[in-house]
Scaffold this active site. Structure first.
Site, short mmCIF file in Angstrom:
data_model
loop_
_atom_site.label_atom_id
_atom_site.label_comp_id
_atom_site.label_asym_id
_atom_site.label_seq_id
_atom_site.Cartn_x
_atom_site.Cartn_y
_atom_site.Cartn_z
N HIS A 247 46.05 66.56 20.13
CA HIS A 247 45.23 65.97 19.06
C HIS A 247 44.55 64.69 19.54
O HIS A 247 43.35 64.49 19.33
CB HIS A 247 46.12 65.68 17.84
CG HIS A 247 45.43 64.88 16.78
ND1 HIS A 247 44.63 65.45 15.81
CD2 HIS A 247 45.43 63.54 16.53
CE1 HIS A 247 44.16 64.50 15.02
NE2 HIS A 247 44.64 63.33 15.43
N GLU A 248 45.31 63.83 20.21
CA GLU A 248 44.73 62.57 20.69
C GLU A 248 43.73 62.82 21.82
O GLU A 248 42.70 62.14 21.90
CB GLU A 248 45.85 61.64 21.17
CG GLU A 248 46.85 61.25 20.09
CD GLU A 248 46.19 60.57 18.90
OE1 GLU A 248 45.11 59.96 19.08
OE2 GLU A 248 46.74 60.65 17.80
N HIS A 251 40.42 63.71 20.32
CA HIS A 251 39.66 62.54 19.86
C HIS A 251 38.85 61.93 21.00
O HIS A 251 37.69 61.53 20.82
CB HIS A 251 40.62 61.48 19.31
CG HIS A 251 40.96 61.66 17.86
ND1 HIS A 251 40.00 61.78 16.88
CD2 HIS A 251 42.16 61.73 17.23
CE1 HIS A 251 40.59 61.90 15.70
NE2 HIS A 251 41.90 61.89 15.88
N GLU A 312 39.31 63.72 11.83
CA GLU A 312 40.73 64.02 12.06
C GLU A 312 40.99 65.52 12.00
O GLU A 312 41.73 66.07 12.83
CB GLU A 312 41.60 63.29 11.04
CG GLU A 312 41.68 61.80 11.22
CD GLU A 312 42.39 61.41 12.51
OE1 GLU A 312 43.30 62.15 12.92
OE2 GLU A 312 42.03 60.37 13.09
#
Length: 420
Positions: A247-248, A251, A312
């Site tokens: 997930h990070e 980003h 997100e």
């Protein structure tokens, strides 16, 4: 006093190293490795065709991007000027004799076509500027507005990273700590499995695990991921660690940080005219100040926060596929957010602060992140596709193991530096 700093980073094959440099600070130091973009080792599966260094091509002009430091100064200054101009016009109008007011109104009526055309040209120029800075998001193809280049964001991120490291320099876990080892192992596997993505493959990733109870993990545009021990305590296995890390990473490769800054600056520019009108036509400074505050709240709740939650969700979607391609059990991502939703108060979203371990409970519509329950439901809706990706890559890894094929891969390495 001795302090230790640990991070994992990309390690390319020896023939692709361009340089190694070390930035020594009083609280920590890291070795950084960068690679030449033209290196053939950075061209997996002919994704980037090899071009001779002597070849010259005609290139179109690129959009002129704004320096982030300049925008940081202009952002509050422009709002102040809008308030000052609006309030100054109101004071001037109130002190203007009635006869001159009438003459001014007549002047506007006589020249209304010119003012309308001028306003239209200004709007057209703004639209052209906006369109010239619109790009397509990686993977999703979503149109997005960007004011900054990747290099500008990376330079800004390095400064922010140093600030974070200065705040937590004494709390960084050593390379031999089980949490650091686990994060390094999982991150290494994610990079190996997704090496065909240039935006992921060529970025100099680092992860720092901080001994702090804050339940949080965040990434900077430079690829520096900061994980807190409070988050690691909640992650039960490698699959859940992969869910958070992927997930990070999403980003960072989607450049969401720069997109958020650009979107915020764009909204601030669009409300300058309404802001000037508020201070120009509302007769009292007190009422104008309250209206000003209300306008900012409306823009934040209905435009900025939903946009942040959209980013997100996009990172969750892309991260799920990165983890699936690495053959991690992506169902653990849904299980993790389900556990988080049970732990939080009913109908509330627990917003974890990045510093000092403070927490506050906010409704989802007032948060920058979707609620844990909403994240679980969204991941569940995409689980069939993610599992299909996982099964397809399982076959690939099995065949490569049987025939003994060794694919070129990236490696992450934990290091520890000691400084006085």
């Amino acid at each position: 006093m001795l302090t230790s700093a640990a991070a994992w980073r990309i390690r390319l094959p020896p023939n692709t190293y361009l340089q190694q440099f070390m930035n020594v600070k009083k609280y920590y130091s890291f070795n950084k490795f960068t690679t030449a973009r033209g290196s053939t080792d950075l061209r997996p599966n002919k994704l980037w065709p090899k071009v001779s260094s002597s070849t010259r091509n005609i290139q179109t002009s690129r959009p002129q991007y704004v320096n982030p430091v300049l925008m940081a100064v202009l952002r509050p200054l422009s709002k102040f000027m809008a308030v000052l101009v609006g309030r100054g016009f109101r004071k001037w109008w109130q002190n203007l004799p009635a006869k001159k007011r009438q003459l001014f109104i007549q002047h506007l009526r006589r020249n209304r076509v010119r003012y309308i055309l001028g306003s239209g040209l200004a709007l057209f120029a703004g639209h052209c500027y906006y369109e010239s800075h619109v790009t397509l998001a990686l993977f999703t193809g979503r149109r997005r507005f960007s004011l900054f280049t990747s290099d500008q964001l990376t330079a800004l991120a390095k400064t922010l990273y140093e600030v974070e490291m200065e705040a937590y320099g004494d709390l960084i876990l050593p390379y031999s700590h089980p949490y650091t080892v686990q994060v390094s192992r999982v991150g290494n596997h994610l990079l190996q499995a997704n090496k065909t993505i240039p935006q992921l493959y060529t970025k100099a990733w680092t992860v720092t695990v901080i001994d702090h109870p804050t339940v949080n993990c965040f990434v900077l545009p430079s690829g520096d991921i900061i994980m807190f021990k409070g988050m690691m305590d909640l992650l039960e296995n490698d699959d859940q660690v992969a869910a958070v890390l992927s997930h990070e990473m999403s980003h960072a490769i989607l450049e969401h940080a720069g997109e958020t800054l650009s979107h915020g600056y764009l909204l601030d520019m669009l409300i300058l005219l309404p802001l000037a009108f508020i201070w120009a036509f509302i007769p009292s400074d007190g009422i104008a100040a309250i209206t000003h505050w209300f306008l900012n709240k409306v823009v934040n709740i209905f435009l900025k926060l939903p946009y942040s939650r959209t980013l997100e969700n996009e990172a969750d979607t892309v991260g799920l596929r990165l983890a699936a391609k690495a053959c991690y059990d992506v169902r653990e991502a849904s299980a993790f957010w389900g556990k988080m939703s049970i732990a939080e108060p009913q109908g509330k979203h627990k917003l974890m602060a990045m510093q000092d371990g403070n927490t506050s409970e906010l409704p989802t519509w007032l948060s920058t992140h979707p609620s844990n329950k909403d994240r679980q439901l969204m991941l569940d809706s995409q689980m069939d596709q993610a599992l299909a990706i996982r099964e397809a890559n399982k076959v690939t890894y099995t065949l490569s193991t049987i025939i003994g094929l060794k694919l070129p891969s990236l490696h992450l390495e934990c290091t520890a530096m000691t400084t006085d």
